[in-house]
Design an enzyme around this catalytic site. Structure first.
Site, PDB file in Angstrom:
ATOM      1  N   GLU A   1      13.500   0.761   0.938  1.00  0.00           N
ATOM      2  CA  GLU A   1      13.422   1.866  -0.027  1.00  0.00           C
ATOM      3  C   GLU A   1      13.801   3.179   0.650  1.00  0.00           C
ATOM      4  O   GLU A   1      13.146   3.618   1.583  1.00  0.00           O
ATOM      5  CB  GLU A   1      11.992   1.958  -0.580  1.00  0.00           C
ATOM      6  CG  GLU A   1      11.766   3.143  -1.492  1.00  0.00           C
ATOM      7  CD  GLU A   1      10.303   3.247  -1.961  1.00  0.00           C
ATOM      8  OE1 GLU A   1       9.472   2.411  -1.551  1.00  0.00           O
ATOM      9  OE2 GLU A   1      10.006   4.168  -2.731  1.00  0.00           O
TER      10      GLU A   1
ATOM     11  N   ASP B   1       7.614   1.599   0.327  1.00  0.00           N
ATOM     12  CA  ASP B   1       6.406   2.372   0.577  1.00  0.00           C
ATOM     13  C   ASP B   1       5.240   1.708  -0.142  1.00  0.00           C
ATOM     14  O   ASP B   1       5.420   1.048  -1.158  1.00  0.00           O
ATOM     15  CB  ASP B   1       6.550   3.799   0.014  1.00  0.00           C
ATOM     16  CG  ASP B   1       7.641   4.585   0.722  1.00  0.00           C
ATOM     17  OD1 ASP B   1       8.034   4.164   1.835  1.00  0.00           O
ATOM     18  OD2 ASP B   1       8.102   5.595   0.162  1.00  0.00           O
TER      19      ASP B   1
ATOM     20  N   ASP C   1       3.152   2.673  -2.265  1.00  0.00           N
ATOM     21  CA  ASP C   1       2.675   3.514  -3.369  1.00  0.00           C
ATOM     22  C   ASP C   1       3.215   2.963  -4.687  1.00  0.00           C
ATOM     23  O   ASP C   1       3.835   1.905  -4.716  1.00  0.00           O
ATOM     24  CB  ASP C   1       3.094   4.976  -3.149  1.00  0.00           C
ATOM     25  CG  ASP C   1       4.603   5.135  -3.104  1.00  0.00           C
ATOM     26  OD1 ASP C   1       5.335   4.150  -3.393  1.00  0.00           O
ATOM     27  OD2 ASP C   1       5.072   6.239  -2.774  1.00  0.00           O
TER      28      ASP C   1
ATOM     29  N   ASP D   1       5.667   3.909  -6.674  1.00  0.00           N
ATOM     30  CA  ASP D   1       7.114   3.739  -6.721  1.00  0.00           C
ATOM     31  C   ASP D   1       7.549   2.490  -5.973  1.00  0.00           C
ATOM     32  O   ASP D   1       8.404   1.742  -6.434  1.00  0.00           O
ATOM     33  CB  ASP D   1       7.810   4.956  -6.093  1.00  0.00           C
ATOM     34  CG  ASP D   1       8.141   6.010  -7.142  1.00  0.00           C
ATOM     35  OD1 ASP D   1       7.904   5.727  -8.340  1.00  0.00           O
ATOM     36  OD2 ASP D   1       8.637   7.084  -6.764  1.00  0.00           O
TER      37      ASP D   1
END
Ligand code: 28G
Length: 642
Positions: A428, A501, A503, A505
């Site tokens: 990412e 990541d 998180d 997203d």
């Protein structure tokens, strides 16, 4: 005296039986990961369902208690507490003798296929720290308890009087067997909901006391309601069609409905248990639908004499189907590693004959529907032909360097040509991509940074997907085609590792990529080539020493062990330099990858449909229920959808 001795021997034998389960749990429940853990729940619930199907009790309750204790209640006759022929109570036999629990064929009722091996209550007992069974029977309440893998600690005791009947089982899975004991409410709700749909007038209740949530599932419309649920976030093009009947000994129920999606969704069940890998019943349905639609297209002149037949994939594009069969125990045959595939040959003929007969009749009676759907099928067929030609060009492109052109400047390739050892990291963001390129083992590890958002492939045709730069790059990097032409033997990498990541997203990117793989490269997942990287969440420094924690529990443990340290919470991969990324997440000798299973991918695809489907209310409910982990990064559907 002789009699007593005999009892002793038989009870020793019983304990040895359960020891065998503890020695090789995989033989009985498939695995000891989360899937195996939930299998314990299904085993007990299946028994309660059997009792309800025999006609006793209309409500089954599954409770996840606070400390991950599972409790199942039914309102059946109550498990028999009287003496068994072996001398001990029948109840004790059910819980301590292998194969004695659960599937009681002698009653002539409808038998569940019982998940993996159908071995029942004694296996759950064998794999539990403790188990308690309470029975309301004949005016009295009885109880018996076991601990340490099925060792009886109390004889059958009478607790008091009752005017009800029914059974309750509570158990705590053994942490010596299951490394990770944390029940997944979504999974349990899903299964309970499915059972309620297939059972029609039986109520399934799921209570999670850890989070104070209760759901009740009851659908008197059965499969029709199930189809509504599966299509609730889609735009439907037709009414639901239900076909049912009995062919020889096999009961068949089919429900189908067309939507404007490009995907087909077929859910099949055998004796109420989901057959994730399909099997003969699904094959029978598919070949029948293809035949009926082609015959009717010729009849209406939509296909001319010279035209080729529509393919199955065209006929099923956008179609959601439930195929549910009930098969007598003596005809049941399962195949495949996880026994999720029906092998019974008669099931194909039964479903095929029934669908051909009833669907032909339906089309005759609904000419307008027939014409609309056949036009849609024709469009699908034309689009598929065009995409196939484009893919063939792409294949030739592999030889004339087209792939290299597409990949140049994006992919940092590995030096090795050995696909089995090669790994492709999908990373990412460009900055993390840069660190990954620097930190990697360039002999075996290739890096493909993902720049934009990943396309939601649930809503796109195969042609759209090939036009999307991000996915096109990915398809060429993997190098084995896409869709029906995907050849898992041609892949350039043995491991495809998604590194995002930790998180929201990142989770979304994972879910979208898994959906893409599930839809267009399914065998990649089935053969175990897809993984999720696990970057650490925290860095703990104490002087020159650095430690990493991958979740909150681990952080707490490390803090307790090492005393005061400086703690950094990683917000993303980009905060790690190349060395740190290598050391924590990429180094094959240290990292912990998660191998993605087909079940994970199905969940991912379901999540995508919920988050990006046509129905805003469902999306809102889902977000309210699930997005509590990261209130600081707000979810932006439009931005994410690209
Ligand atoms: C709460 C969680 C799981 C069950 C029953 C009820 C009977 C039963 C179960 O009998 C043994 C073998 C054939 C008769 C049957 C009760 C007949 C009369 C039962 C459950 C005895 C099994 N009275 N409820 N097993 N049969 N619920 N719930 O497991 O000869 S298992």
């Amino acid at each position: 005296m002789a009699v007593e001795k005999k009892y002793d021997e038989s009870s020793i034998q019983i304990l040895e039986g359960l020891e065998a389960v503890r020695k090789r749990p995989g033989m009985y429940i498939g695995s000891t990961d989360l899937r195996g853990l939930h299998h314990l729940v299904w085993e007990i619930v299946d028994n309660a369902i059997d009792e309800a199907l025999n006609g006793y009790g209309k409500m089954i309750t599954i409770t996840i208690e606070k400390d991950n204790v599972i409790r199942v209640d039914d309102e059946g006759r109550g498990m028999p507490v009287g003496k068994h022929s072996s001398g001990v109570s029948t109840l004790e036999v059910i819980f301590t003798k292998l194969h004695a629990g659960g599937k009681f064929s002698s009653e002539g009722g409808y038998k569940t296929a019982g998940g993996l091996h159908g071995v029942g209550a004694s296996v759950v007992n064998a794999l539990s720290e403790w188990l308690e069974v309470t029975v309301a029977y004949d005016g009295a309440l009885y109880q018996m308890t076991f601990k340490n893998g099925g060792k009886k600690i109390s004889p059958l005791t009478t607790l008091g009087k009752t005017n009800k009947t029914g059974s309750t089982v509570r158990f705590k899975a053994d942490k010596a067997i299951f490394p990770h004991i944390d029940y997944n409410l979504d999974l349990i709700q899903e299964r309970a909901r499915e059972s309620a749909y297939l059972l029609g007038d039986i109520t399934m209740k799921v209570i999670d006391e850890r989070v104070n949530k209760t759901e009740v599932y009851h659908y008197k419309d059965g499969l029709r309601a199930f189809l509504d649920y599966l299509n609730e976030d889609k735009t439907v093009l037709s009414e639901a069609i239900t076909l049912s009947g009995k062919v020889n000994e096999i009961g068949v129920q089919v429900a189908l409905q067309y939507t404007d999606d490009y995907q087909e969704n077929t859910y099949s069940f055998v004796n109420l248990v989901r057959t994730a890998d399909g099997g003969t019943h699904e094959v029978g349905y598919k070949s029948a639908l293809t035949k009926v639609m082609n015959d009717f297209a010729r009849k209406l002149g939509i296909l001319k004499d010279k035209d080729k037949n529509f393919e199955g994939a065209d006929v099923r594009e956008g179609c959601t189907t439930i195929v549910s069969v009930s098969i007598p125990e003596n005809l049941l045959q399962f195949e495949g590693q996880t026994k999720g595939k029906l092998g019974t040959p008669d099931a194909k003929a039964a479903v095929e004959n029934l669908v051909i007969e009833k669907m032909t009749y339906y089309l005759e009676e609904h000419r307008e529907f027939a014409a609309t759907i056949l036009k849609k099928i024709q469009k699908a067929s034309v689009a598929r032909e065009a995409a196939r030609r484009a893919r063939e060009d792409a294949r030739k492109g592999k030889q004339n360097g087209k792939s290299e052109r597409i990949l140049s400047g994006k992919l940092a390739p590995a030096q090795s040509r050995d696909y089995r050892k090669n790994e492709l990291f999908l990373v990412e963001g460009d900055s993390a991509g840069g660190s990954a390129k620097q930190g990697r083992d360039s002999k075996y590890q290739a890096i493909l940074p993902l720049r934009g958002k990943v396309l939601n492939t649930e809503k796109k045709s195969i042609a759209d997907i090939e036009k999307n730069e991000e996915l096109n790059t990915l398809i060429h990097a993997i190098g084995a085609g896409i869709g029906a032409d995907f050849e898992v033997d041609d892949i350039n990498y043995g491991k495809i590792i998604i590194m995002t990541d930790a998180d929201t997203d990142g989770a979304h990117i994972q879910v979208l990529l898994l959906t893409f793989f599930y839809r267009y490269m399914r065998s990649l997942i089935e053969k175990g080539h897809v993984y999720l990287a696990q970057p650490p969440l925290y860095k703990l420094s104490k002087g020159k020493n650095v430690l990493y924690a991958y979740d909150d529990d681990e952080l707490a443990a490390l803090m307790a062990k090492n005393g005061k340290c400086e703690i950094q919470r990683y917000k993303g991969l980009g905060e790690m330099n190349a060395d740190q990324l290598w050391e924590t997440t990429m180094d094959p000798t240290k990292r912990a990858l998660i191998q993605v299973s087909l079940g994970d991918a199905i969940m991912a695809q379901r999540t995508v449909n919920t988050l990006m489907g046509d129905n805003a209310t469902i999306r809102r409910t889902w977000i309210e229920d699930h997005v509590e982990f990261n209130l600081d990064d707000d979810f932006d559907k439009e931005a994410f959808n690209g």
